[in-house]
Scaffold this motif. Structure first.
Motif, PDB file in Angstrom:
ATOM      1  N   LYS A  60     -35.626  37.355  73.311  1.00  0.00           N
ATOM      2  CA  LYS A  60     -34.522  38.325  73.238  1.00  0.00           C
ATOM      3  C   LYS A  60     -33.347  37.742  72.446  1.00  0.00           C
ATOM      4  O   LYS A  60     -32.755  38.416  71.609  1.00  0.00           O
ATOM      5  CB  LYS A  60     -34.083  38.698  74.657  1.00  0.00           C
ATOM      6  N   LYS A  61     -33.024  36.473  72.687  1.00  0.00           N
ATOM      7  CA  LYS A  61     -31.923  35.812  71.989  1.00  0.00           C
ATOM      8  C   LYS A  61     -32.235  35.684  70.494  1.00  0.00           C
ATOM      9  O   LYS A  61     -31.368  35.921  69.646  1.00  0.00           O
ATOM     10  CB  LYS A  61     -31.659  34.432  72.609  1.00  0.00           C
ATOM     11  N   ILE A  62     -33.473  35.333  70.154  1.00  0.00           N
ATOM     12  CA  ILE A  62     -33.877  35.237  68.744  1.00  0.00           C
ATOM     13  C   ILE A  62     -33.727  36.591  68.072  1.00  0.00           C
ATOM     14  O   ILE A  62     -33.222  36.690  66.944  1.00  0.00           O
ATOM     15  CB  ILE A  62     -35.309  34.679  68.616  1.00  0.00           C
ATOM     16  N   ARG A  63     -34.123  37.653  68.734  1.00  0.00           N
ATOM     17  CA  ARG A  63     -33.990  39.001  68.167  1.00  0.00           C
ATOM     18  C   ARG A  63     -32.503  39.343  67.942  1.00  0.00           C
ATOM     19  O   ARG A  63     -32.159  39.975  66.944  1.00  0.00           O
ATOM     20  CB  ARG A  63     -34.647  40.052  69.063  1.00  0.00           C
ATOM     21  N   GLU A  64     -31.640  38.932  68.858  1.00  0.00           N
ATOM     22  CA  GLU A  64     -30.200  39.161  68.695  1.00  0.00           C
ATOM     23  C   GLU A  64     -29.670  38.405  67.474  1.00  0.00           C
ATOM     24  O   GLU A  64     -28.863  38.938  66.705  1.00  0.00           O
ATOM     25  CB  GLU A  64     -29.450  38.727  69.956  1.00  0.00           C
ATOM     26  N   LYS A  95     -32.695  28.701  64.638  1.00  0.00           N
ATOM     27  CA  LYS A  95     -31.440  28.845  63.897  1.00  0.00           C
ATOM     28  C   LYS A  95     -31.442  28.051  62.591  1.00  0.00           C
ATOM     29  O   LYS A  95     -30.798  28.455  61.625  1.00  0.00           O
ATOM     30  CB  LYS A  95     -30.256  28.385  64.748  1.00  0.00           C
ATOM     31  N   SER A  96     -32.167  26.938  62.562  1.00  0.00           N
ATOM     32  CA  SER A  96     -32.098  26.069  61.393  1.00  0.00           C
ATOM     33  C   SER A  96     -33.395  25.982  60.587  1.00  0.00           C
ATOM     34  O   SER A  96     -33.475  25.209  59.630  1.00  0.00           O
ATOM     35  CB  SER A  96     -31.668  24.660  61.823  1.00  0.00           C
ATOM     36  N   ASN A  97     -34.392  26.756  60.945  1.00  0.00           N
ATOM     37  CA  ASN A  97     -35.673  26.719  60.238  1.00  0.00           C
ATOM     38  C   ASN A  97     -36.207  28.121  60.023  1.00  0.00           C
ATOM     39  O   ASN A  97     -35.793  29.067  60.674  1.00  0.00           O
ATOM     40  CB  ASN A  97     -36.715  25.911  61.036  1.00  0.00           C
ATOM     41  N   ARG A  98     -37.167  28.239  59.136  1.00  0.00           N
ATOM     42  CA  ARG A  98     -37.858  29.508  58.884  1.00  0.00           C
ATOM     43  C   ARG A  98     -39.290  29.371  59.368  1.00  0.00           C
ATOM     44  O   ARG A  98     -39.958  28.395  59.045  1.00  0.00           O
ATOM     45  CB  ARG A  98     -37.828  29.819  57.383  1.00  0.00           C
ATOM     46  N   ARG A 105     -27.683  38.258  61.878  1.00  0.00           N
ATOM     47  CA  ARG A 105     -27.843  37.707  60.525  1.00  0.00           C
ATOM     48  C   ARG A 105     -28.406  38.722  59.544  1.00  0.00           C
ATOM     49  O   ARG A 105     -28.500  38.439  58.363  1.00  0.00           O
ATOM     50  CB  ARG A 105     -28.786  36.508  60.568  1.00  0.00           C
ATOM     51  N   ASN A 106     -28.848  39.862  60.084  1.00  0.00           N
ATOM     52  CA  ASN A 106     -29.529  40.862  59.264  1.00  0.00           C
ATOM     53  C   ASN A 106     -30.710  40.220  58.522  1.00  0.00           C
ATOM     54  O   ASN A 106     -30.914  40.434  57.331  1.00  0.00           O
ATOM     55  CB  ASN A 106     -28.565  41.521  58.271  1.00  0.00           C
ATOM     56  N   SER A 107     -31.452  39.404  59.262  1.00  0.00           N
ATOM     57  CA  SER A 107     -32.551  38.646  58.665  1.00  0.00           C
ATOM     58  C   SER A 107     -33.907  39.273  58.979  1.00  0.00           C
ATOM     59  O   SER A 107     -34.037  40.114  59.877  1.00  0.00           O
ATOM     60  CB  SER A 107     -32.525  37.197  59.148  1.00  0.00           C
ATOM     61  N   GLU A 108     -34.891  38.844  58.228  1.00  0.00           N
ATOM     62  CA  GLU A 108     -36.259  39.320  58.410  1.00  0.00           C
ATOM     63  C   GLU A 108     -36.757  38.933  59.802  1.00  0.00           C
ATOM     64  O   GLU A 108     -36.481  37.853  60.301  1.00  0.00           O
ATOM     65  CB  GLU A 108     -37.152  38.681  57.341  1.00  0.00           C
ATOM     66  N   ARG A 109     -37.497  39.829  60.413  1.00  0.00           N
ATOM     67  CA  ARG A 109     -38.015  39.610  61.767  1.00  0.00           C
ATOM     68  C   ARG A 109     -39.184  38.630  61.738  1.00  0.00           C
ATOM     69  O   ARG A 109     -40.161  38.835  61.015  1.00  0.00           O
ATOM     70  CB  ARG A 109     -38.454  40.955  62.343  1.00  0.00           C
ATOM     71  N   VAL A 110     -39.067  37.571  62.527  1.00  0.00           N
ATOM     72  CA  VAL A 110     -40.148  36.602  62.656  1.00  0.00           C
ATOM     73  C   VAL A 110     -41.153  37.134  63.681  1.00  0.00           C
ATOM     74  O   VAL A 110     -40.788  37.812  64.638  1.00  0.00           O
ATOM     75  CB  VAL A 110     -39.611  35.212  63.081  1.00  0.00           C
ATOM     76  N   MET A 111     -42.413  36.860  63.458  1.00  0.00           N
ATOM     77  CA  MET A 111     -43.466  37.252  64.389  1.00  0.00           C
ATOM     78  C   MET A 111     -43.394  36.320  65.601  1.00  0.00           C
ATOM     79  O   MET A 111     -43.393  35.098  65.446  1.00  0.00           O
ATOM     80  CB  MET A 111     -44.816  37.125  63.693  1.00  0.00           C
ATOM     81  N   ILE A 112     -43.286  36.899  66.799  1.00  0.00           N
ATOM     82  CA  ILE A 112     -43.274  36.114  68.033  1.00  0.00           C
ATOM     83  C   ILE A 112     -44.383  36.627  68.945  1.00  0.00           C
ATOM     84  O   ILE A 112     -44.450  37.814  69.241  1.00  0.00           O
ATOM     85  CB  ILE A 112     -41.915  36.210  68.775  1.00  0.00           C
ATOM     86  N   TRP A 113     -45.225  35.704  69.371  1.00  0.00           N
ATOM     87  CA  TRP A 113     -46.308  36.043  70.291  1.00  0.00           C
ATOM     88  C   TRP A 113     -46.057  35.366  71.622  1.00  0.00           C
ATOM     89  O   TRP A 113     -45.860  34.154  71.697  1.00  0.00           O
ATOM     90  CB  TRP A 113     -47.652  35.585  69.740  1.00  0.00           C
TER      91      TRP A 113
END
Length: 95
Positions: free
Chosen positions: A31-35, A8-11, A40-48
């Motif tokens: 799942k929560k990060i994707r929500e 929530k507070s970092n990129r 936020r209509n923000s860019e999708r972060v890569m999650i592995w």
């Protein structure tokens, strides 16, 4: 929960999400990060997903919960670098 708060507070360019974590497992944290990204209509972060479970069913579940890749532990350096190269277009040799 800590992963979500940090998100929530970092990129981040990449999150290695351990699937077995206390309080909230990695799949539900993903799942929560994707929500949050959607809200936020923000860019999708890569999650592995990172787990000792190498079965196809777990890999499929990781993708269904929003992970972009599934990495089994122990991590094989060559395979990890191959995935980094695939997703981030780095380390490629010039022609």
């Amino acid at each position: 929960m800590e992963a979500i708060e940090k998100f929530k507070s970092n990129r981040y360019d990449l999150i290695l999400m351990d699937i077995q974590m206390p309080v909230l497992d990695g799949l539900n944290a993903t799942k929560k990060i994707r929500e949050i990204e959607t809200l936020r209509n923000s860019e999708r972060v890569m999650i592995w997903a990172l787990t000792a479970d190498a079965y196809f069913s777990q890999q499929k579940k990781s993708i269904e919960f929003g992970c972009d890749e599934h990495i089994s532990k122990p991590i094989v350096k060559k395979d990890f670098i191959s995935k980094i190269t695939k997703h981030f277009n780095v380390f490629k040799k010039s022609a």
